[in-house]
Write a protein that holds these residues in place. Structure first.
Motif, PDB file in Angstrom:
ATOM      1  N   PRO A  89       0.820  -1.213   0.000  1.00 52.51           N
ATOM      2  CA  PRO A  89       0.000   0.000   0.000  1.00 52.51           C
ATOM      3  C   PRO A  89       0.847   1.254   0.000  1.00 52.51           C
ATOM      4  CG  PRO A  89       0.011  -0.992   2.181  1.00 52.51           C
ATOM      5  CD  PRO A  89       0.694  -1.977   1.260  1.00 52.51           C
ATOM      6  N   LYS A 104      -1.226   3.592   4.742  1.00 57.96           N
ATOM      7  CA  LYS A 104      -1.978   2.709   5.632  1.00 57.96           C
ATOM      8  C   LYS A 104      -2.354   3.461   6.897  1.00 57.96           C
ATOM      9  CE  LYS A 104      -2.123  -1.924   7.604  1.00 57.96           C
ATOM     10  NZ  LYS A 104      -1.451  -3.242   7.687  1.00 57.96           N
ATOM     11  N   GLU A 135      -4.004   2.882  10.622  1.00 58.42           N
ATOM     12  CA  GLU A 135      -4.324   1.868  11.623  1.00 58.42           C
ATOM     13  C   GLU A 135      -4.973   2.544  12.830  1.00 58.42           C
ATOM     14  OE1 GLU A 135      -0.974  -1.422  11.459  1.00 58.42           O
ATOM     15  OE2 GLU A 135      -0.091   0.600  11.411  1.00 58.42           O
ATOM     16  N   SER A 184      -8.164  -1.144  10.112  1.00 54.61           N
ATOM     17  CA  SER A 184      -7.198  -0.461   9.255  1.00 54.61           C
ATOM     18  C   SER A 184      -7.818  -0.133   7.906  1.00 54.61           C
ATOM     19  CB  SER A 184      -5.950  -1.328   9.055  1.00 54.61           C
ATOM     20  OG  SER A 184      -6.278  -2.490   8.304  1.00 54.61           O
ATOM     21  N   SER A 224      -6.135   0.636   4.093  1.00 54.17           N
ATOM     22  CA  SER A 224      -4.943   0.706   3.255  1.00 54.17           C
ATOM     23  C   SER A 224      -5.325   1.210   1.866  1.00 54.17           C
ATOM     24  CB  SER A 224      -4.286  -0.678   3.132  1.00 54.17           C
ATOM     25  OG  SER A 224      -3.876  -1.150   4.395  1.00 54.17           O
ATOM     26  N   SER A 235       4.652  10.340   7.482  1.00 48.98           N
ATOM     27  CA  SER A 235       4.078   9.485   8.523  1.00 48.98           C
ATOM     28  C   SER A 235       3.727  10.330   9.731  1.00 48.98           C
ATOM     29  CB  SER A 235       5.064   8.383   8.934  1.00 48.98           C
ATOM     30  OG  SER A 235       6.225   8.949   9.507  1.00 48.98           O
ATOM     31  N   ILE A 271      -0.436   6.487  10.965  1.00 49.15           N
ATOM     32  CA  ILE A 271      -0.459   6.581   9.513  1.00 49.15           C
ATOM     33  C   ILE A 271       0.964   6.438   8.995  1.00 49.15           C
ATOM     34  CG2 ILE A 271      -1.102   7.979   7.522  1.00 49.15           C
ATOM     35  CD1 ILE A 271      -3.108   9.413   9.284  1.00 49.15           C
ATOM     36  N   THR A 272       1.147   5.491   8.085  1.00 56.49           N
ATOM     37  CA  THR A 272       2.465   5.267   7.498  1.00 56.49           C
ATOM     38  C   THR A 272       2.342   5.219   5.979  1.00 56.49           C
ATOM     39  OG1 THR A 272       2.165   2.884   7.725  1.00 56.49           O
ATOM     40  CG2 THR A 272       3.373   4.019   9.484  1.00 56.49           C
ATOM     41  N   THR A 273       3.482   5.451   5.287  1.00 55.24           N
ATOM     42  CA  THR A 273       3.514   5.408   3.825  1.00 55.24           C
ATOM     43  C   THR A 273       4.673   4.550   3.358  1.00 55.24           C
ATOM     44  OG1 THR A 273       4.948   7.335   3.609  1.00 55.24           O
ATOM     45  CG2 THR A 273       2.575   7.746   3.694  1.00 55.24           C
ATOM     46  N   ASN A 274       4.612   4.151   2.104  1.00 53.45           N
ATOM     47  CA  ASN A 274       5.692   3.431   1.458  1.00 53.45           C
ATOM     48  C   ASN A 274       6.085   4.161   0.187  1.00 53.45           C
ATOM     49  OD1 ASN A 274       5.984   0.775   3.042  1.00 53.45           O
ATOM     50  ND2 ASN A 274       3.780   0.867   2.643  1.00 53.45           N
ATOM     51  N   ASN A 329     -10.700  -4.593   8.339  1.00 58.42           N
ATOM     52  CA  ASN A 329      -9.470  -4.214   7.657  1.00 58.42           C
ATOM     53  C   ASN A 329      -9.761  -4.118   6.160  1.00 58.42           C
ATOM     54  OD1 ASN A 329      -7.846  -4.356  10.101  1.00 58.42           O
ATOM     55  ND2 ASN A 329      -8.132  -6.573   9.951  1.00 58.42           N
ATOM     56  N   THR A 386      -8.949  -2.597   2.228  1.00 60.64           N
ATOM     57  CA  THR A 386      -7.925  -2.132   1.306  1.00 60.64           C
ATOM     58  C   THR A 386      -8.601  -1.475   0.099  1.00 60.64           C
ATOM     59  OG1 THR A 386      -6.342  -3.836   1.950  1.00 60.64           O
ATOM     60  CG2 THR A 386      -6.009  -2.794  -0.197  1.00 60.64           C
TER      61      THR A 386
END
Length: 636
Positions: free
Chosen positions: A25, A28, A30, A41, A43, A75, A87-90, A205, A207
């Motif tokens: 993702p 995301k 959570e 969550s 995503s 983030s 909250i996180t990112t890739n 959860n 997506t």
């Protein structure tokens, strides 16, 4: 703890690149509830891996190329009551450009009777997965609020929207993660959103594969226009003329029409920046080689004023930030009837291929939004006149010189403004001059009253000097010459409305010339020069602002009066200080005089304002504004 935003929730899913095999993702969210232990969550898959929804069917509208750039935080973690939100990112590095290219070259428009279809475009890692597709009839602000609540730890509003969807379709994605067999059938006019998930909305959860928005219009329309314009010079005062008709509309309704001419190779860059707070979150648009950017969102407010306050002036400000040689437009507000005879000045535009977009909405019925839209392609070409044949010898026969033609008063490039406006008999209408043009011609707005109901074409031109047949005015000094004319747009006949002219004069010019700002007047040439009653109505850091009353329109001179007025004395008054809103030229209220009815300010209704930001004519702007409404993660 300092609260923060995280870039784009649905803004990125509207843009795509080729797919990859991994399912990671982009973002995301959570949510952990510490009081009643639970975990959920949300995503969002990466569009740069090929995750999109492509709308198909209907009428395809060609659009320019679009790049999206994000730069900011990547983030954050915060607490809402008993809930901890992480909250996180890739693939997004903090404060570095993250670029996504919009892959589609067309955007569909739908009408009643059209079958609305769509394709799920997923990355390879989604092969064989089940996709849950929801068709929601909703306003984008509702979707924005639901998503904002979700990232604040409350997913119920989002689930309610999905659970109340008009259609819920389950499909299996093929070996490349795609599915092209989604059909929603024929839909009623309105605003719609399509959301594709890898889970049912009831699951904890979820997506998100992608989401998009579209509109079903009220009416079909026809558009006939000049598709090829040839001129001898870029500075030629040429017009693109055309006719736009709403099919099945009401002949008694009032429609607002907008026509935009946009160069096809004008690439757009949408840049979103965020330092993690509302005040540091901005979205700008840059078109082509423009030296400046249009501020679409400033401090988490659209155009700095908020989504519901976006109106004609706001959109004009955006368009005026585009390269002047690549974009031009015309607006006809509140015209009665279903026919719009458009006329767009192409002077100053560069040669090449253009898109002509024309849209209309019913200004007299707030339940109807954008009601009709059409487009076509236009080519502008400059062809230099052939050189004269050699005189004598070589078998050439010299041709007689062409008959002399009158030389018009020179008009500096971009020193003119033209538009068509619908008017009703004896009812005042205000015509705002776009700020970029007002900066060059010093006319801020016109308030007119016409003798008959009609579509009026107005032209305002800055003159370097009065026409040959017009003598110099009896004034101490002239600041600006301006010519203002009106014609019946359907017959071409000249029309003589009455009204007011709002104009401005540079403070530095007044100071350097050693005159008093109270001595500035407006003069009109009509069988001789006459001094118009002129009032100073305000000032800001750079300009004095004035209003003058006129019984007609022709050639005008902004000037310094002689020792005593020659016609009507200017009443002594203390000027009201008016501070203009940045990038929008101010217009102060007129002071009433006994026995005189002041000219009213015509403020658009909330319904008219809301229609502007949903106008499908400005597809690039719409894509930003609509998706913006569902993209940001709101923090308080």
């Amino acid at each position: 703890m300092r609260t923060r935003y995280i870039l784009m929730l649905l803004l990125l899913p509207l843009l795509t690149l080729p797919a990859s095999a991994s399912v990671v993702p982009l973002v995301k969210v959570e949510i952990v509830n510490t009081s009643a232990p639970s975990y959920e969550s949300l995503s969002i898959l990466n569009p740069n891996n090929g995750n999109w929804i492509k709308m198909t069917g209907g009428d395809g509208v060609s659009i320019p190329a679009i790049d999206f750039v994000y730069s900011g935080i990547n983030s954050t973690q915060y607490t809402r009551g008993s809930k901890i939100i992480n909250i996180t990112t890739n693939n997004i590095s903090e404060n570095q450009d993250y670029v996504v290219n919009y892959p589609f070259t067309t955007q569909p428009m739908y009408h009643p009777g059209d079958t609305v279809t769509a394709e799920i475009l997923g990355e390879n890692g989604l092969a064989g997965k089940t996709a849950y597709v929801y068709l929601i009839k909703t306003y984008p602000t509702q979707l924005k609020d639901a998503l904002a609540s979700a990232v604040d730890g409350d997913t119920q509003s989002l689930r309610n929207l999905l659970n109340n969807a008009k259609q819920n379709i389950t499909v299996i994605l093929n070996s490349t993660g795609d599915n092209s067999s989604i059909s929603f059938g024929q839909l009623d006019p309105g605003d719609y959103a399509v959301v594709a998930l890898l889970n049912a909305s009831s699951e904890q959860n979820v997506t998100l594969i992608s989401a998009t928005v579209f509109q079903v219009l009220e009416h079909e329309s026809t558009l006939s226009a000049d598709t090829s314009i040839t001129r001898s010079s870029v500075s030629d005062q040429k017009y693109l003329d055309g006719k736009f008709e709403i099919v099945g509309g009401s002949s008694n309704a009032k429609y607002t029409y907008v026509a935009v001419l946009m160069k096809k190779d004008t690439a757009f860059t949408l840049r979103l920046t965020s330092g993690g707070t509302k005040s540091t979150t901005n979205l700008t648009l840059k078109a082509g080689t423009a030296s400046q950017e249009a501020m679409l969102v400033e401090g988490f407010k659209v155009a700095g004023v908020g989504l519901n306050s976006v109106n004609a002036t706001t959109v004009e400000d955006w368009l005026n930030a585009f390269p002047s040689n690549a974009v031009t437009f015309s607006i006809n507000r509140g015209a009665t009837g279903t026919t719009y005879n458009l006329s767009i000045l192409v002077q100053g535009l560069s040669d090449g291929d253009y898109y002509l977009y024309v849209a209309a909405w019913n200004a007299s019925n707030s339940s109807q939004r954008v009601v009709a839209f059409n487009w076509t392609s236009v080519t502008i070409t400059t062809v230099a006149p052939p050189p004269p044949p050699p005189s004598g010898g070589g078998g050439y026969i010299p041709l007689p010189p062409p008959a002399p033609t009158p030389t018009p008063t020179p008009v500096p490039e971009e020193g003119a403004y033209s538009t068509v406006v619908g008017v009703e008999k004896d009812k005042e209408v205000k015509i705002e001059i776009p700020p970029e043009t007002a900066e060059k011609i010093d006319v801020v707005s016109l308030t007119i009253k016409a003798p008959e109901s009609m579509n009026l074409k107005v032209e305002v031109r800055k003159l370097e000097s009065p026409p040959a047949e017009v003598p110099e005015p009896p004034a101490k000094k002239v600041y600006r010459f301006v010519e203002i004319t009106f014609r019946n747009n359907d017959t071409g006949e000249e029309v003589e409305p009455t009204g007011y002219i709002d104009f401005k004069v540079s403070k530095s010019w007044v100071a350097e010339s050693g005159h008093d700002p109270e001595d500035i007047i407006l003069m009109r040439y009509h069988n001789g020069w006459e001094e118009l009653r002129t009032e100073m109505v305000g000032e800001d850091e750079n300009y004095y602002y004035y209003r003058a009353e006129t019984g007609g329109f022709s050639v005008f001179a902004i000037a310094v009066k002689e020792v005593a007025p020659s016609v009507t004395p200017t009443p002594t008054r203390t000027p009201e200080i008016v501070t203009p809103t940045p990038a929008v030229t101010p217009t102060a209220a007129k002071t009433e005089t006994p026995g005189e009815t002041p000219a009213p300010e015509l403020t658009p209704t909330l319904e008219e304002q809301a229609a502007w930001w949903k106008n499908p004519l400005l597809w690039i702007t719409i894509a930003v504004l609509i998706v913006l409404a569902v993209a940001y993660w709101r923090r308080s």
